[in-house]
Scaffold this motif. Structure first.
Motif, PDB file in Angstrom:
ATOM      1  N   ALA A 197       1.158   3.884  -3.080  1.00 13.79           N
ATOM      2  CA  ALA A 197       0.830   5.289  -2.833  1.00 13.79           C
ATOM      3  C   ALA A 197       1.966   6.193  -3.300  1.00 13.79           C
ATOM      4  O   ALA A 197       1.730   7.198  -3.984  1.00 13.79           O
ATOM      5  CB  ALA A 197       0.559   5.501  -1.345  1.00 13.79           C
ATOM      6  N   ASP A 198       3.187   5.844  -2.948  1.00 13.96           N
ATOM      7  CA  ASP A 198       4.338   6.650  -3.361  1.00 13.96           C
ATOM      8  C   ASP A 198       4.476   6.660  -4.885  1.00 13.96           C
ATOM      9  O   ASP A 198       4.737   7.703  -5.485  1.00 13.96           O
ATOM     10  CB  ASP A 198       5.614   6.108  -2.713  1.00 13.96           C
ATOM     11  N   TRP A 201      -3.280   8.355  -0.066  1.00 13.29           N
ATOM     12  CA  TRP A 201      -3.359   7.225  -0.992  1.00 13.29           C
ATOM     13  C   TRP A 201      -3.003   5.913  -0.299  1.00 13.29           C
ATOM     14  O   TRP A 201      -3.566   4.870  -0.611  1.00 13.29           O
ATOM     15  CB  TRP A 201      -2.483   7.460  -2.229  1.00 13.29           C
ATOM     16  N   GLN A 202      -2.085   5.973   0.635  1.00 14.49           N
ATOM     17  CA  GLN A 202      -1.737   4.768   1.380  1.00 14.49           C
ATOM     18  C   GLN A 202      -2.961   4.252   2.131  1.00 14.49           C
ATOM     19  O   GLN A 202      -3.237   3.050   2.128  1.00 14.49           O
ATOM     20  CB  GLN A 202      -0.594   5.070   2.346  1.00 14.49           C
ATOM     21  N   GLU A 203      -3.709   5.147   2.736  1.00 14.41           N
ATOM     22  CA  GLU A 203      -4.936   4.740   3.436  1.00 14.41           C
ATOM     23  C   GLU A 203      -5.967   4.173   2.468  1.00 14.41           C
ATOM     24  O   GLU A 203      -6.643   3.189   2.773  1.00 14.41           O
ATOM     25  CB  GLU A 203      -5.524   5.923   4.219  1.00 14.41           C
ATOM     26  N   ARG A 241      -4.774   0.719   1.546  1.00 14.91           N
ATOM     27  CA  ARG A 241      -4.955  -0.206   2.673  1.00 14.91           C
ATOM     28  C   ARG A 241      -6.414  -0.632   2.791  1.00 14.91           C
ATOM     29  O   ARG A 241      -6.721  -1.798   2.995  1.00 14.91           O
ATOM     30  CB  ARG A 241      -4.513   0.455   3.975  1.00 14.91           C
ATOM     31  N   ALA A 283       0.839  -1.207   0.000  1.00 14.03           N
ATOM     32  CA  ALA A 283       0.000   0.000   0.000  1.00 14.03           C
ATOM     33  C   ALA A 283       0.872   1.254   0.000  1.00 14.03           C
ATOM     34  O   ALA A 283       0.606   2.210  -0.738  1.00 14.03           O
ATOM     35  CB  ALA A 283      -0.937  -0.007   1.207  1.00 14.03           C
ATOM     36  N   ALA A 284       1.936   1.246   0.804  1.00 17.30           N
ATOM     37  CA  ALA A 284       2.837   2.404   0.868  1.00 17.30           C
ATOM     38  C   ALA A 284       3.573   2.594  -0.450  1.00 17.30           C
ATOM     39  O   ALA A 284       3.709   3.723  -0.947  1.00 17.30           O
ATOM     40  CB  ALA A 284       3.830   2.222   2.015  1.00 17.30           C
ATOM     41  N   THR A 285       4.039   1.505  -1.030  1.00 17.89           N
ATOM     42  CA  THR A 285       4.765   1.580  -2.296  1.00 17.89           C
ATOM     43  C   THR A 285       3.854   2.061  -3.414  1.00 17.89           C
ATOM     44  O   THR A 285       4.239   2.910  -4.224  1.00 17.89           O
ATOM     45  CB  THR A 285       5.362   0.200  -2.657  1.00 17.89           C
ATOM     46  N   VAL A 333       0.598  11.180  -0.327  1.00 17.83           N
ATOM     47  CA  VAL A 333       1.064   9.790  -0.200  1.00 17.83           C
ATOM     48  C   VAL A 333       0.347   9.113   0.962  1.00 17.83           C
ATOM     49  O   VAL A 333      -0.123   7.972   0.836  1.00 17.83           O
ATOM     50  CB  VAL A 333       2.598   9.737  -0.030  1.00 17.83           C
ATOM     51  N   GLU A 334       0.223   9.803   2.088  1.00 19.81           N
ATOM     52  CA  GLU A 334      -0.482   9.228   3.244  1.00 19.81           C
ATOM     53  C   GLU A 334      -1.944   8.929   2.915  1.00 19.81           C
ATOM     54  O   GLU A 334      -2.471   7.879   3.287  1.00 19.81           O
ATOM     55  CB  GLU A 334      -0.399  10.175   4.437  1.00 19.81           C
TER      56      GLU A 334
END
Length: 148
Positions: free
Chosen positions: A13-14, A74-76, A79, A9-11, A71-72
């Motif tokens: 989003a970034d 999109w990470q959410e 997820r 999810a973090a990747t 980024v945060e």
């Protein structure tokens, strides 16, 4: 959430946020909306709106702080998508891979431009079918065919 899914999810989003600030933004939007279309069709419009909003932020105030906030966010989103649809993992893996390939291609083009080669690399998809003994010749650039 499983640690691997959190990393994915973090990747993702970034990758999405950094790619939205390039000339490939339309492709990024297409890929992101496609993930929701396949796995959460009812949320497709929201994903499209969120992509448009992120693009507007990056165009209007492209600060490092805003990028981190995006980024945060999109990470959410990713997820939540993975929590609701674990099968979306493959689609997010593919999205990350494709965006990485796009960035590598852009870096290669920039490097060629620095070296004085102004001809940008292009992606060419060719499809052909020969019937009844016909012959097909395809090339991405120069081709010299000698008659048989």
């Amino acid at each position: 959430m499983e640690e691997q899914l959190a990393v994915l999810a973090a990747t993702a989003a970034d990758s999405v946020v950094s790619s939205l600030s390039t000339d490939a933004w339309a492709r990024v939007k297409e890929l992101v909306v496609g993930v929701w279309r396949r796995h959460r069709p009812g949320e497709e419009a929201a994903a499209e709106s969120a992509t448009d909003a992120a693009l507007d932020v990056l165009r209007d105030s492209p600060s490092e702080e805003e990028e981190c906030r995006l980024v945060e966010a999109w990470q959410e989103r990713f997820r939540a998508l993975l929590d609701a649809e674990p099968a979306a993992r493959q689609a997010l893996d593919a999205l990350v891979d494709e965006l990485a390939a796009e960035r590598a291609e852009q870096a290669e083009q920039a490097e060629r431009a620095e070296q004085g080669d102004d001809a940008p690399a292009q992606r060419i998809d060719m499809h052909a079918e020969a019937k009844d003994g016909g012959t097909v010749y395809q090339a991405g650039r120069d081709m010299h065919v000698k008659p048989a």
